[in-house]
Design an enzyme around this catalytic site. Structure first.
Site: not given
Ligand code: PMV
Length: 330
Positions: A115, A156, A105, A107-109, A111-113
């Site tokens: 990947a 990521d 998904p 924008g959910a953290g 790592g979609s972008s």
């Molecule tokens: O939520 P994401 O997948 O964009 O992860 C960001 C992780 C941070 O530590 C907040 C930023 C980074 O570049 O590591």
């Protein structure tokens, strides 16, 4: 998703998403973080066409009629940037199409972008006969992603490239940890459904650090110790199940994340709900929205997912660890 007519060869690459187990945000300020690549992937197929760049995906489409033209600022802009830069380097003046299919998904953290950028970098460099070493793919993927996340740590992208569980440090990069033994712990993820904006959360933490220098420095020290402890637990091959001790660390990590202002009432509720039926839960990624991850015994993960769904957290699921990383298959 649209089918694009192409001619000539195609190259497909896949890359996994990621979970930050410990250390998000603090990593931007010099600590290590522990990440793992997950068994959800992005697949990108690159092909040569007559002219222009044409990108299709589940989140939309981007098209320019020549390969040198600027792209509008959308979520697909990094991929356009990547294709254009690679074409320039290869002296290629024809067209490129990219078809993106994602199991992650946005924008959910998860790592979609990253990947997407890693898979696209590998597919495009492969298509144009450029260097496809890890370093070249990493450089192209990071260059693309920085068009929208200028202050990226690179963690990521590293997960998407190498897979597995690893320690990440902005200076050193990837330090592999022991391969995951599935009986040691299971991971449950629940998506709050609120999209987050990594850049604005990173800026929020920078403001917190500037306004609360001593508090931030104490929290960063706590985070560093917590990560050292987590590495010891993950590296102790003699030890059995590790879910309980890692869960305890997750709960402590969440208290730090709350203090630096990246949780929200909605995320706090989700964390509390997960904490009651697991060993410990925390935000994963930038926060403000996105996902929460919890540690549980491997055997109880399915039951926990069902329980969360019954509580109304419909988008809850188990994740496994991807040990393979990026796969380039022509
Ligand atoms: O939520 P994401 O997948 O964009 O992860 C960001 C992780 C941070 O530590 C907040 C930023 C980074 O570049 O590591």
């Amino acid at each position: 998703m649209h089918d694009i007519p192409t001619h000539g060869e195609t190259v497909t690459s896949s890359a996994p998403g990621k979970i930050i187990l410990f250390g998000e945000h603090f990593i931007v300020h010099g600590t290590d973080a522990i990440l793992c690549a997950i068994d959800r992937h992005v697949y990108v197929t690159a092909a040569k066409t007559e002219s222009g760049i044409h990108i299709t995906s589940d989140v939309g489409e981007l098209k320019t009629s020549t390969i040198t033209e600027d792209a509008p600022t959308t979520a697909l802009m990094p991929l356009h940037h990547l294709a254009r830069a690679a074409a320039r380097r290869a002296g290629y003046s024809g067209g490129i199409t990219l078809q993106v299919r994602s199991e992650i998904p946005p924008g959910a953290g998860l790592g979609s972008s990253s990947a997407c950028c890693a898979a696209a970098a590998s597919a495009v460099l492969g298509l144009l006969g450029l260097d496809v070493s890890d370093t070249a793919i990493m450089d192209a993927a990071l260059d693309a992603e920085r068009t929208i996340h200028p202050n990226l740590s690179g963690a990521d992208t590293t997960a998407s490239l190498y897979g597995g569980i690893f320690l990440y440090n902005r200076g050193v990069g990837y330090i592999g940890l022991e391969p995951h033994r599935a009986d040691r712990f299971g991971l449950v993820v629940s998506n709050s459904g609120t999209a987050h904006d990594t850049d604005s959360m990173v800026r929020r933490v920078q403001r917190f650090r500037d306004n609360h220098v001593a508090i931030f420095s104490r929290l960063r020290k706590g985070e560093r110790e917590l990560i050292q402890r987590a590495v010891e637990i993950l590296s102790d091959l003699e030890a059995g199940a590790a879910a309980e001790s890692l869960g305890r660390l997750a709960a402590i990590n969440q208290s730090y994340l709350r203090k630096i202002g990246v949780s929200s009432p909605e995320l706090d509720r989700l964390v509390d709900a997960m904490q009651k039926i697991t060993y410990g839960a925390k935000i994963t990624g930038a926060g403000g929205g996105g996902c929460v991850v919890a540690f549980a015994d491997a055997g109880s993960v399915r039951g926990i997912v069902t329980a969360l769904q019954k509580m109304g957290y419909r988008d809850s699921f188990a994740v496994g660890i991807d040990e393979e990383g990026l796969v380039l298959s022509c």
